[in-house]
Design an enzyme around this catalytic site. Structure first.
Site, short mmCIF file in Angstrom:
data_model
loop_
_atom_site.label_atom_id
_atom_site.label_comp_id
_atom_site.label_asym_id
_atom_site.label_seq_id
_atom_site.Cartn_x
_atom_site.Cartn_y
_atom_site.Cartn_z
CB SER B 306 -132.47 -30.00 1.93
OG SER B 306 -133.44 -30.95 2.27
CB ILE B 307 -128.43 -27.61 -1.34
CG1 ILE B 307 -128.42 -28.42 -2.62
CG2 ILE B 307 -127.60 -28.28 -0.27
CD1 ILE B 307 -127.04 -28.45 -3.26
#
Lengths: 148, 618
Positions: B306-307
């Site tokens: 998700s980064i």
């Protein structure tokens, strides 16, 4: 036994020189005096030359001694420079090792028995015109030399 | 008639035999001629020999004569040191003693090996083998501690002596080992920056030719030629030794706490791309976590999870597909082709703004916006952020990661890649992408080297890599504002730093199995990460923390990586003198006197002087 018969040697006689007399004799005396004076001069010059030669040798020897002495000094300084440069590196390493955070932490927690703080409190900034704060703002620089 | 007496009649015992004079003369002449001839022959031989020596083979005899007087001493060029950004030595070369032996001189190898083994603390059999060899030279130990070498010399063993050799030492032991790299036993770089900059660090060896007498003293006025060695240049890194140590320490503690197998922490100045700390720790076979000799920030790739979402939304906002406030209904799951994507935790369809999608790290919301954006724009933007290609770091073994070319994308590529799966990156790539967000959309070129310094201290800066604009600054500001919410109220609250505004994003990615796939529910490995920067309104520091395979209790990026980010950031802001929000207010207050230490005052004075000099063109 064999012997060699040699011819009988007769002594040679020096040629008889005519004896000068009168004005010619006087000239001869002058010549002898002049020759004697010239010989003395020559002897003096020779003596001086020999003395100068030996003096020169002494100077040369002394110069050589100075050069050798300086060369020894040069060699010594060169060795000292190399040793100094090496010592610099050793000390650089030692300084970096002593300053290393890992070593400081080991010493602090090990030998000195220090412990990390369980909590960290951040002090709020007190502004000069902040009336809500119970603390008065510091006047001047608290780290200044005269205030400590 | 001859006058010479006639001796021919003489005879008998005891009588002198008369020899004719002519015969004597002839004999004498013959002897004379013989001696003269002998002398002539001898002289000829001497002249011939002289001619041979002086004319025919002068070089040979000159060389022979010189070899007796002239000593050629190699002047070894010292390998340049590696220092941090503050000039602190990280690696330098020293002359250390090595123990060598001539096995032919050693009388009793067994006995000598026994005596040496106790002092050197090495295997007795090893020493015995070395001392029993056929050669005339054998190393018994290299780069010894000088105290140990002195002990050995005290034993006064014939045939065993000390030989000084250059050795590479690191005062900080294993700190930053992965970045610095290693040299071999002959001080040649074999990994890391030691390898990359080996040519600069090595220098060029010199030579001293000098005439010496029998005792080794220089002959005055004799030959003296010296070619001075060109010592290796000092390599000045962007690393800060204190930050590096603290990064390693906190990462070790954090990975231990999270039960992870390894961890990576990289910190960068977003304006310049200078890497301030790059730590890698791994759990060894003994279960202990320690600093790794591998610089995984550049060599290891992983699916970031998700980064990546802030990069996706940068593309969405840049393409004007949506704004941070644009709201849409987001279901808890979405089916695309043969795959189902879910949010965690599951939820009913709800209306979420773009900012909310990022704050909650909604997979479904991100996929929906990325689908609206389209694969071409997403792929292009990811490439611009530096994904899928080797960075400008110039580090040996650096990986380029993997971002499939658009033609190879399948139906599920877009939804997986936009949420950080199906794409692999190095930590450096992700950090640099975040630096672009922090730096008003300009992506800096990452670097580990500030420049080099020569013997006389002249500093030559390294030419900075090219910075590229990835997104407009307005878009970057919007994304940063959304990321701030992630830390304030979203998944990254544990990354908060008291007194500072922090922007960041958590990542919890499934880890691919060696046999392929991600495993099944309850049997998955994760990579937890947190990337962020502070202060959010004027970023000075970008930090990425990755924890590989954390335990299932702490597997999320918010639990495993964010606390490490916070702890490190709290140290770094003090170290880098980054003022907090309240300090900024205080600094900007008119008439405010700033309390400072003498060292801080000196730094400020120097900065003011440089500013004045720059403005006046001096």
């Amino acid at each position: 036994m064999t012997a060699v018969l040699r011819p009988i040697r007769t002594p040679r006689t020096a040629p008889i020189r005519p004896v000068a007399q009168g004005p010619a004799g006087q000239r001869l005396v002058e010549q002898r005096v002049a020759r004697a004076t010239g010989g003395a001069r020559f002897g003096m010059v020779g003596l001086l030359a020999v003395a100068a030669f030996f003096a020169g040798l002494l100077v040369l020897a002394n110069f050589h001694v100075v050069v050798i002495g300086d060369q020894f000094e040069f060699d010594r300084l060169e060795r000292r420079l190399e040793s100094g440069l090496e010592q610099t590196q050793v000390l650089r390493n030692e300084v970096a090792r002593l300053e290393s955070p890992g070593r400081i932490l080991r010493v602090a927690e090990g030998r000195l028995g220090m412990l990390p703080a369980p909590n960290r409190f951040l002090l709020g900034l007190v502004l000069a015109d902040d009336l809500k704060s119970g603390l008065a703002a510091p006047i001047g620089d608290p780290f200044a030399a005269g205030d400590q | 008639m001859s006058r010479r007496p006639d001796t021919s009649a003489a005879g008998g015992r005891g009588a002198v035999r008369q020899v004719p004079l002519r015969a004597v003369q002839i004999g004498f002449r013959r002897r004379l001629v013989f001696v003269a001839g002998l002398l002539l022959v001898t002289a000829s031989l001497l002249v011939w020999r002289l001619a041979v020596v002086q004319i025919a083979e002068p070089d040979r005899f000159l060389a022979y004569g010189e070899s007796q007087r002239i000593r050629s001493v190699p002047l070894t060029a010292a390998r340049g040191a590696i220092v941090d950004r503050n000039g602190v030595d990280l690696a330098l070369s020293l002359s250390l003693p090595s123990l060598v032996a001539n096995p032919q001189v050693v009388d009793d190898p067994l006995q000598v090996a026994r005596r040496l083994a106790s002092v050197l603390e090495v295997d007795f059999n090893f020493l015995e083998r070395r001392l029993s060899g056929d050669g005339q030279f054998a190393y018994l130990g290299r780069h010894l501690d000088p105290a140990v070498a002195a002990k050995v010399m005290d034993l006064e063993i014939p045939g065993v002596r000390i030989q000084e050799e250059r050795a590479r030492v690191r005062p900080g032991e294993r700190s930053a080992l992965g970045v610095l790299g290693r040299t071999n036993i002959d001080s040649v770089g074999i990994s890391g920056l030691e390898l990359v900059y080996d040519g600069l660090l090595s220098g060029v060896h010199g030579q001293k030719v000098v005439e010496r007498d029998l005792r080794g003293a220089s002959i005055p006025g004799g030959q003296y030629n010296i070619e001075l060695p060109s010592h290796g240049r000092t390599l000045v890194l962007t690393i800060d030794r204190s930050l590096q140590f603290e990064a390693e320490r906190l990462l070790t503690e954090g990975v231990e706490r999270a039960g992870g197998q390894s961890g990576i922490l990289v910190a960068m100045d977003p304006a310049t791309g200078q890497i301030l700390a790059s730590a890698t720790v791994v759990r060894g076979d003994d279960g202990e976590i320690r600093t790794s000799g591998e610089h995984r920030a550049a060599t290891w790739t992983y699916e970031p999870g998700s980064i990546v979402k802030p990069l996706t939304f940068s593309a969405v906002l840049d393409a004007a597909v949506a704004s941070p406030d644009t709201v849409r209904e987001v279901p808890g799951r979405i089916d695309i082709h043969d795959a189902t994507f879910r949010d965690a935790p599951m939820h009913d369809p709800i209306d979420l703004s773009v900012a909310e999608v990022l704050r909650r790290s909604s997979n479904v919301g991100t996929i929906m916006w990325a689908t609206d954006l389209g694969p071409e724009a997403l792929h292009a933007k990811f490439r611009e952020f530096g994904l899928g290609r080797v960075s400008e770091l110039d580090f040996p073994g650096e990986s380029g990661g993997s971002l499939l070319t658009l033609s190879n994308w399948s139906g599920t590529s877009l939804p997986t890649i936009c949420i950080g799966q199906g794409v692999s990156t190095t930590p450096i790539q992700m950090l640099t992408a975040y630096a672009a967000l922090a730096n008003a959309g300009i992506r800096p070129a990452p670097t580990l080297v500030l420049g080099t310094r020569d013997d006389e201290g002249m500093f030559e800066p390294r030419r900075a890599g090219r910075a590229t604009t990835v997104i407009p600054s307005a878009v970057a500001d919007e994304v940063v504002a959304m990321m701030e919410e992630v830390v304030e109220t979203g998944t990254g609250t544990r990354a908060a730093v008291p007194g500072y505004r922090v922007a960041g994003k958590t990542g919890t990615a499934w880890k691919t199995r060696p046999e392929g796939g991600y495993g099944s529910k309850g049997d998955r490995d994760y990579v937890a990460s947190f990337a962020g920067f502070l202060p959010a309104n004027d970023p000075r520091l970008v930090i990425l923390v990755v924890v590989d395979e954390p335990s299932l209790v702490h597997y999320s990026g918010g639990r495993a990586a964010a606390p490490i980010f916070s702890e490190f950031a709290q140290f770094a802001v003090r170290r880098l003198r980054i003022p907090s929000e309240s300090e900024r207010v205080g600094l900007e207050q008119a008439g405010r006197v700033q309390a400072m230490t003498p060292a801080h005052k000196r730094l400020l004075d120097e900065a003011a002087f440089e500013t004045t000099a720059a403005s006046t063109g001096g």
